[in-house]
Design an enzyme around this catalytic site. Structure first.
Site, PDB file in Angstrom:
ATOM      1  N   ALA A 268       0.388  -3.128  -0.728  1.00  0.00           N
ATOM      2  CA  ALA A 268      -0.479  -1.965  -1.297  1.00  0.00           C
ATOM      3  C   ALA A 268      -0.219  -0.810  -0.518  1.00  0.00           C
ATOM      4  CB  ALA A 268      -1.824  -2.455  -1.172  1.00  0.00           C
TER       5      ALA A 268
ATOM      6  N   LYS B 263       5.219 -17.880  -0.148  1.00  0.00           N
ATOM      7  CA  LYS B 263       6.085 -17.123   0.700  1.00  0.00           C
ATOM      8  C   LYS B 263       5.253 -16.632   1.992  1.00  0.00           C
ATOM      9  CE  LYS B 263       4.029 -13.076  -0.881  1.00  0.00           C
ATOM     10  NZ  LYS B 263       3.175 -12.064  -0.007  1.00  0.00           N
TER      11      LYS B 263
END
EC number: 1.1.1.94
Length: 334
Positions: free
Chosen positions: A140, A191
């Site tokens: 982000a 992940k």
């Protein structure tokens, strides 16, 4: 111009709000924290993206979730996975006046209590509505600064995927389409576990050989788990798979990598989480995946050792030693 509602004013919700306003979309952002919404209305989000200047005049804020959804054509889910269920349960279906509304999930993780990825949680509350996930190597902090980023949008309806691709894409944010929703969401969830392992390696001295091996062998485990549930091997070799795995294992922005680094320096998990503002989804996903893989008989030795470091007090160096001294075998097998 589309009417878009963003659920969640954390780092991802805020970054995507800015991105979509810059893309000439009409955006409303909802959060249960009224103080945070006021700060966004004043042009900043000091809690999650403190250096980002927001186009305040072009962002609508709304503290009532059902009011925020009125007339929305697209709804973005930017909620930590452990809280998605709670948020979606508050949505009244009669507030969704547009029956062609598209929900776009940004969250990556898995519910601890029942090992559900976001799409499965969504189906519990809003089945029948259009749904897709946006995922890939994308922090982000960088998206908010217009750093060139490529992701995939994955859903079962190709026309919906194409629609979202066109709305979200611009010269710094490139969106590819993919119909493998399960594979993309599993990649995005798992992940994060291995990023904790990468952080442990960084804490011990940024061992390049070790981290390269971790990333490579972690991908093998992701493929094992993902294909068990019907995901495509191609997906795991793409942006949502190896791409996201690499960035979350190597980036200074990675919350999960940070958790691992602090663990290797002797901090307890409880202390680390208490000091963090943002959520490290890998901590919770590690427990969900460990329990599920054990039940299903899916071999995931790296994920299992990370779980043991997090929840059973196993020393990180001992965990590495145990992995390195397992029975010798061929690199390529099921």
């Amino acid at each position: 111009m589309s009417c878009i509602t963003v659920l969640g004013a954390g780092s991802w919700g805020t970054a995507m709000t800015k991105h979509l306003v810059d893309n000439n979309q009409k955006v409303t952002i909802w959060d249960r924290d009224k103080k945070l919404l006021q700060e966004i209305k004043n042009g900043s989000n000091p809690r999650y993206l403190s250096t980002l200047k927001l186009p305040a005049k072009e962002i609508n804020v709304e503290g009532n979730i059902n009011k925020s959804l009125k007339n929305a054509q697209i709804v973005i889910i930017a909620i930590p996975v452990q809280h998605i269920s709670d948020v979606l349960s508050k949505i009244h279906k009669d507030s969704l006046t547009n029956k062609d509304i598209v929900f776009v999930n940004l969250s990556k993780g898995m519910e601890i209590k029942n090992q559900k990825i976001p799409s499965k949680i969504f189906e519990e509350y809003l089945s029948g509505f259009n749904y897709c996930t946006l995922s890939g190597p994308s922090h982000a902090e960088e998206v908010a600064k217009d750093v060139p980023t490529s992701v995939v949008v994955a859903g079962r309806d190709s026309q919906v995927n194409k629609y979202i691709q066109e709305i979200f894409s611009n010269e710094t944010f490139r969106v590819y389409t993919n119909n493998d929703l399960i594979g993309v969401e599993i990649s995005g969830a798992i992940k994060n576990i291995y990023a904790i392992g990468a952080g442990i390696i960084d804490g011990f001295g940024k061992w390049d050989n070790t981290k390269a091996a971790l990333i490579t062998r972690s991908l093998v485990e992701i493929i094992r788990y993902g294909t068990y549930y019907g995901g495509s091997k191609e997906t795991f070799m793409g942006l949502a798979g190896i791409g996201d795995l690499v960035v979350t294992c190597t980036s200074s922005h990675s919350r999960n990598r940070y958790v691992g680094e602090m663990l290797s320096k002797g901090m307890t998990l409880k202390t680390i989480l208490e000091q963090m503002v943002m959520v490290a989804e890998g901590v919770y996903t590690a427990k969900a995946v460990y329990n599920d893989a054990k039940e299903k008989g899916i071999e995931m030795p790296i994920a299992a050792k990370i779980y043991q470091v997090l929840y059973e007090g196993v020393d990180p160096k001992t965990a590495i030693y145990k992995l390195m001294t397992r029975d010798l075998k061929s690199e390529f097998f099921n």
